[in-house]
Scaffold this motif. Structure first.
Motif, mmCIF file in Angstrom:
data_model
loop_
_atom_site.group_PDB
_atom_site.id
_atom_site.type_symbol
_atom_site.label_atom_id
_atom_site.label_comp_id
_atom_site.label_asym_id
_atom_site.label_seq_id
_atom_site.Cartn_x
_atom_site.Cartn_y
_atom_site.Cartn_z
ATOM 1 N N ARG A 72 32.601 30.530 81.167
ATOM 2 C CA ARG A 72 34.086 30.661 81.305
ATOM 3 C C ARG A 72 34.383 31.958 81.103
ATOM 4 O O ARG A 72 33.815 32.920 80.361
ATOM 5 N N ALA A 73 35.086 32.682 81.892
ATOM 6 C CA ALA A 73 35.729 34.080 81.916
ATOM 7 C C ALA A 73 36.356 34.268 80.612
ATOM 8 O O ALA A 73 37.292 33.284 80.048
ATOM 9 N N SER A 74 36.342 35.697 80.134
ATOM 10 C CA SER A 74 37.229 36.004 79.099
ATOM 11 C C SER A 74 37.770 37.383 79.321
ATOM 12 O O SER A 74 37.176 38.202 79.842
ATOM 13 N N ALA A 75 39.125 37.272 79.453
ATOM 14 C CA ALA A 75 40.047 38.747 79.371
ATOM 15 C C ALA A 75 39.983 39.763 78.580
ATOM 16 O O ALA A 75 39.640 39.325 77.310
ATOM 17 N N VAL A 76 40.229 40.799 79.055
ATOM 18 C CA VAL A 76 40.271 41.952 77.975
ATOM 19 C C VAL A 76 41.469 41.472 76.968
ATOM 20 O O VAL A 76 42.540 41.053 77.279
ATOM 21 N N GLY A 77 41.106 41.722 75.717
ATOM 22 C CA GLY A 77 41.837 41.362 74.524
ATOM 23 C C GLY A 77 41.719 39.982 74.012
ATOM 24 O O GLY A 77 42.212 39.747 73.048
ATOM 25 N N SER A 78 41.030 39.244 74.909
ATOM 26 C CA SER A 78 40.949 37.797 74.265
ATOM 27 C C SER A 78 39.780 37.918 73.168
ATOM 28 O O SER A 78 38.926 38.783 72.903
ATOM 29 N N LYS A 79 39.843 36.936 72.229
ATOM 30 C CA LYS A 79 38.677 36.655 71.212
ATOM 31 C C LYS A 79 37.569 35.831 71.469
ATOM 32 O O LYS A 79 37.755 34.762 72.038
ATOM 33 N N VAL A 80 36.491 36.065 71.173
ATOM 34 C CA VAL A 80 35.371 35.434 71.186
ATOM 35 C C VAL A 80 34.708 35.151 69.974
ATOM 36 O O VAL A 80 34.260 36.070 69.549
ATOM 37 N N ALA A 81 34.451 33.819 69.667
ATOM 38 C CA ALA A 81 33.759 33.385 68.408
ATOM 39 C C ALA A 81 32.473 32.969 68.859
ATOM 40 O O ALA A 81 32.212 32.477 69.583
ATOM 41 N N THR A 99 26.398 29.628 70.617
ATOM 42 C CA THR A 99 27.621 29.125 71.282
ATOM 43 C C THR A 99 28.689 30.359 71.216
ATOM 44 O O THR A 99 28.649 31.063 70.282
ATOM 45 N N ALA A 100 29.434 30.341 72.175
ATOM 46 C CA ALA A 100 30.521 31.124 72.152
ATOM 47 C C ALA A 100 31.805 30.255 72.572
ATOM 48 O O ALA A 100 31.751 29.784 73.534
ATOM 49 N N GLU A 101 32.835 30.473 71.975
ATOM 50 C CA GLU A 101 34.138 30.054 72.494
ATOM 51 C C GLU A 101 35.380 30.875 72.357
ATOM 52 O O GLU A 101 35.250 31.789 71.257
ATOM 53 N N HIS A 102 36.372 30.447 72.791
ATOM 54 C CA HIS A 102 37.575 31.262 72.508
ATOM 55 C C HIS A 102 38.542 30.234 71.428
ATOM 56 O O HIS A 102 38.454 29.098 71.341
ATOM 57 N N PRO A 103 38.512 31.039 70.220
ATOM 58 C CA PRO A 103 38.851 30.193 69.004
ATOM 59 C C PRO A 103 40.201 29.734 69.208
ATOM 60 O O PRO A 103 40.639 28.912 68.529
ATOM 61 N N ALA A 104 41.323 30.201 69.917
ATOM 62 C CA ALA A 104 42.439 29.796 70.158
ATOM 63 C C ALA A 104 42.570 28.471 70.847
ATOM 64 O O ALA A 104 43.292 27.524 70.216
ATOM 65 N N ASP A 105 41.555 27.896 71.439
ATOM 66 C CA ASP A 105 41.570 26.721 72.189
ATOM 67 C C ASP A 105 40.384 25.994 72.049
ATOM 68 O O ASP A 105 40.160 24.890 72.789
ATOM 69 N N ARG A 106 39.291 26.698 71.556
ATOM 70 C CA ARG A 106 37.920 25.920 71.246
ATOM 71 C C ARG A 106 37.419 26.099 72.627
ATOM 72 O O ARG A 106 36.200 24.880 72.806
#
Length: 128
Positions: A72-81, A99-106
């Motif tokens: 999944r793509a991650s835009a500039v400014g997005s958080k990655v856990a 694992t890596a995920e966007h914490p806002a929506d998992r």
């Protein structure tokens, strides 16, 4: 604490994607989203952090094998856990699930496995 890392050791890190982390910036593509090489560096950092308490004195660990699916793509400014969990120890060989995920929506950004090997730092450097 034992002298060797134990299964279950883990670390979780939180990153914010910067312009310098993009495929465009690192030369791995031409789009301004998180570059796969930067995602790899993030998960490797988590593996290092997971076993850092056992790396006192002359010992360190070095990466030896990676299998990483960047899904999944991650835009500039997005958080990655990013999380690394030690799942197997065989002597000096350490296998991690990462694992890596966007914490806002998992939503999963990436997943895979990383192998590290515990070495004597000085002996390792002498071989170069």
């Amino acid at each position: 604490m034992s002298d060797s890392p134990r299964v279950g050791a883990s670390a979780e890190l939180l990153f914010e994607v910067a312009e310098s982390d993009t495929a465009l910036a690192v030369g791995s593509g031409d789009v301004p989203v998180l570059a796969t090489p930067r995602l790899l560096a993030m998960v490797e950092q988590a593996t290092v952090d997971a076993v850092q308490p056992w790396m006192a004195g002359p010992r360190t660990s070095v990466g030896s094998h990676v299998e990483l699916h960047h899904v999944r793509a991650s835009a500039v400014g997005s958080k990655v856990a990013v999380r690394a969990a030690l799942v197997h120890v065989d002597g000096a060989t350490l296998d991690f699930e990462v694992t890596a995920e966007h914490p806002a929506d998992r939503r999963v950004v990436g997943h895979g496995r990383v192998r590290r090997v515990v070495v004597d730092r000085d002996a390792f450097l002498r071989r170069l």
